[in-house]
Design a protein around this motif. Sequence first.
Motif, PDB file in Angstrom:
ATOM      1  N   THR A   1       0.757  -0.948   0.006  1.00 14.78           N
ATOM      2  CA  THR A   1      -0.028   0.147  -0.019  1.00 14.78           C
ATOM      3  C   THR A   1       0.984   1.353   0.137  1.00 14.78           C
ATOM      4  O   THR A   1       2.177   0.973   0.297  1.00 14.78           O
ATOM      5  CB  THR A   1      -0.867   0.071   1.154  1.00 14.78           C
ATOM      6  N   PRO A   2       0.227   2.439  -0.276  1.00 11.66           N
ATOM      7  CA  PRO A   2       0.956   3.464  -0.286  1.00 11.66           C
ATOM      8  C   PRO A   2       1.675   3.742   1.057  1.00 11.66           C
ATOM      9  O   PRO A   2       2.820   4.131   1.403  1.00 11.66           O
ATOM     10  CB  PRO A   2       0.122   4.543  -0.577  1.00 11.66           C
ATOM     11  N   MET A   3       1.055   3.632   2.198  1.00 12.07           N
ATOM     12  CA  MET A   3       1.597   3.554   3.502  1.00 12.07           C
ATOM     13  C   MET A   3       2.785   2.762   3.858  1.00 12.07           C
ATOM     14  O   MET A   3       3.695   3.039   4.712  1.00 12.07           O
ATOM     15  CB  MET A   3       0.591   3.230   4.634  1.00 12.07           C
ATOM     16  N   ASP A   4       2.873   1.628   3.074  1.00 11.46           N
ATOM     17  CA  ASP A   4       3.928   0.634   3.403  1.00 11.46           C
ATOM     18  C   ASP A   4       5.287   1.285   2.664  1.00 11.46           C
ATOM     19  O   ASP A   4       6.120   1.208   3.351  1.00 11.46           O
ATOM     20  CB  ASP A   4       3.629  -0.854   2.418  1.00 11.46           C
ATOM     21  N   TYR A   5       5.084   1.936   1.452  1.00  8.57           N
ATOM     22  CA  TYR A   5       6.282   2.550   1.062  1.00  8.57           C
ATOM     23  C   TYR A   5       6.640   3.779   1.765  1.00  8.57           C
ATOM     24  O   TYR A   5       7.700   4.058   1.939  1.00  8.57           O
ATOM     25  CB  TYR A   5       5.713   2.953  -0.484  1.00  8.57           C
ATOM     26  N   ILE A   6       5.701   4.487   2.294  1.00  9.22           N
ATOM     27  CA  ILE A   6       6.155   5.594   3.231  1.00  9.22           C
ATOM     28  C   ILE A   6       7.158   4.841   4.412  1.00  9.22           C
ATOM     29  O   ILE A   6       7.895   5.594   4.829  1.00  9.22           O
ATOM     30  CB  ILE A   6       4.804   6.204   3.780  1.00  9.22           C
ATOM     31  N   GLU A   7       6.586   3.920   5.022  1.00  7.28           N
ATOM     32  CA  GLU A   7       7.240   3.317   6.307  1.00  7.28           C
ATOM     33  C   GLU A   7       8.510   2.604   5.766  1.00  7.28           C
ATOM     34  O   GLU A   7       9.674   2.796   6.497  1.00  7.28           O
ATOM     35  CB  GLU A   7       6.406   2.079   6.567  1.00  7.28           C
ATOM     36  N   ILE A   8       8.554   2.047   4.416  1.00  9.25           N
ATOM     37  CA  ILE A   8      10.176   1.596   4.009  1.00  9.25           C
ATOM     38  C   ILE A   8      10.991   2.824   4.036  1.00  9.25           C
ATOM     39  O   ILE A   8      12.130   2.651   4.252  1.00  9.25           O
ATOM     40  CB  ILE A   8       9.633   0.751   2.671  1.00  9.25           C
ATOM     41  N   ARG A   9      10.531   3.882   3.396  1.00 11.40           N
ATOM     42  CA  ARG A   9      11.505   5.008   3.445  1.00 11.40           C
ATOM     43  C   ARG A   9      11.811   5.792   4.535  1.00 11.40           C
ATOM     44  O   ARG A   9      13.027   5.973   4.616  1.00 11.40           O
ATOM     45  CB  ARG A   9      10.728   6.145   2.650  1.00 11.40           C
ATOM     46  N   GLN A  10      10.997   5.494   5.571  1.00 11.00           N
ATOM     47  CA  GLN A  10      11.474   5.952   6.998  1.00 11.00           C
ATOM     48  C   GLN A  10      12.373   4.892   7.382  1.00 11.00           C
ATOM     49  O   GLN A  10      13.226   4.815   8.140  1.00 11.00           O
ATOM     50  CB  GLN A  10      10.233   6.026   7.810  1.00 11.00           C
TER      51      GLN A  10
END
Length: 48
Positions: A39-48
């Motif tokens: 999900t888009p939230m998964d990509y955000i968490e990966i970048r963090q």
Amino acid sequence: MSARVLQAGRSAVLAVALAALVGTTSGQVKPSVKALTLTPMDYIEIRQ
């Protein structure tokens, strides 16, 4: 007497064939887990 030998031989061949069949089918593993999409939230968490 030879009829009994033939019957025993046929039974042995059948037993070996069944054992080989069961061995090959039980060794096959079917994948039951589906690939998850990110999900888009998964990509955000990966970048963090």
